[in-house]
Motif scaffolding. Structure first.
Motif, mmCIF file in Angstrom:
data_model
loop_
_atom_site.group_PDB
_atom_site.id
_atom_site.type_symbol
_atom_site.label_atom_id
_atom_site.label_comp_id
_atom_site.label_asym_id
_atom_site.label_seq_id
_atom_site.Cartn_x
_atom_site.Cartn_y
_atom_site.Cartn_z
ATOM 1 N N GLU A 163 0.831 -1.208 0.000
ATOM 2 C CA GLU A 163 0.000 0.000 0.000
ATOM 3 C C GLU A 163 0.866 1.258 0.000
ATOM 4 O O GLU A 163 0.527 2.248 -0.662
ATOM 5 N N ALA A 164 1.971 1.234 0.736
ATOM 6 C CA ALA A 164 2.872 2.394 0.759
ATOM 7 C C ALA A 164 3.500 2.614 -0.609
ATOM 8 O O ALA A 164 3.581 3.755 -1.085
ATOM 9 N N LEU A 165 3.934 1.539 -1.255
ATOM 10 C CA LEU A 165 4.507 1.670 -2.604
ATOM 11 C C LEU A 165 3.490 2.247 -3.576
ATOM 12 O O LEU A 165 3.820 3.111 -4.395
ATOM 13 N N ALA A 166 2.263 1.785 -3.487
ATOM 14 C CA ALA A 166 1.213 2.294 -4.375
ATOM 15 C C ALA A 166 0.967 3.784 -4.114
ATOM 16 O O ALA A 166 0.830 4.571 -5.058
ATOM 17 N N ALA A 167 0.947 4.174 -2.845
ATOM 18 C CA ALA A 167 0.707 5.580 -2.516
ATOM 19 C C ALA A 167 1.866 6.452 -3.001
ATOM 20 O O ALA A 167 1.645 7.549 -3.526
ATOM 21 N N LEU A 168 3.089 5.982 -2.827
ATOM 22 C CA LEU A 168 4.239 6.745 -3.311
ATOM 23 C C LEU A 168 4.239 6.825 -4.840
ATOM 24 O O LEU A 168 4.578 7.862 -5.409
ATOM 25 N N THR A 169 3.852 5.741 -5.498
ATOM 26 C CA THR A 169 3.761 5.746 -6.958
ATOM 27 C C THR A 169 2.713 6.758 -7.414
ATOM 28 O O THR A 169 2.948 7.522 -8.354
ATOM 29 N N ASP A 170 1.569 6.784 -6.732
ATOM 30 C CA ASP A 170 0.545 7.783 -7.055
ATOM 31 C C ASP A 170 1.096 9.198 -6.879
ATOM 32 O O ASP A 170 0.854 10.077 -7.713
ATOM 33 N N GLY A 171 1.848 9.407 -5.809
ATOM 34 C CA GLY A 171 2.424 10.726 -5.563
ATOM 35 C C GLY A 171 3.412 11.131 -6.634
ATOM 36 O O GLY A 171 3.411 12.274 -7.106
#
Length: 150
Positions: free
Chosen positions: A130-138
């Protein structure tokens, strides 16, 4: 003067590899001149690394103690960013990334303290994803802001 090589670029990844194994060894591994290999790391040069040479250099980097393939990481991340169509603003993306990253760190600490607990390990993986996905979105939102500014 040293040229700037932006994060998440093949130019930077190649300099990371050369920093570990040396430009001369990079050239030897791919069977090219050191000058050409250095040009591959130059953002202003027309020459670019081939995928097979990138694979060879990533393998050499890992054989020399590296913990990942720098060129592979850039390649796969660029694909993820290109596929990301999430339309969030930078403030929202930063807030979500901070939240998810904090939860991932907490879960990793819990897993480290409870290595025999399969639920703690599963949760750490889930929170990390989930953190990787959020950072990718950012980062995708950042890319959109950059392209709008041009």
């Amino acid at each position: 003067m040293t040229k700037r090589r932006d994060p998440l670029t093949f130019h930077r990844a190649l300099t990371v590899i050369a920093g570990r194994i040396g430009w001369d060894k990079c050239a030897m591994i791919v069977g090219r001149s050191e000058r050409l290999v250095r040009m591959w790391s130059d953002p202003e040069a027309d020459s670019e690394i081939s995928i097979i040479d990138a694979l060879r250099l990533d393998q050499a980097f890992m054989a020399a103690g590296g913990d990942h393939g720098p060129l592979h990481r850039v390649y796969s991340f660029q694909i993820e960013l290109e596929a990301n169509t999430t339309d969030v603003d930078m403030t929202r993306a930063a807030a979500v990334a901070a939240k998810e990253s904090g939860e991932a760190v907490a879960a990793l600490i819990d897993a480290a303290l409870n290595p025999g607990n399969p639920e703690a390990l599963r949760r750490a993986r889930q929170e990390g994803e989930e953190a990787l996905a959020a950072l990718t979105d950012g980062l995708a939102a950042l890319g959109r802001v950059e392209s709008e500014a041009r």
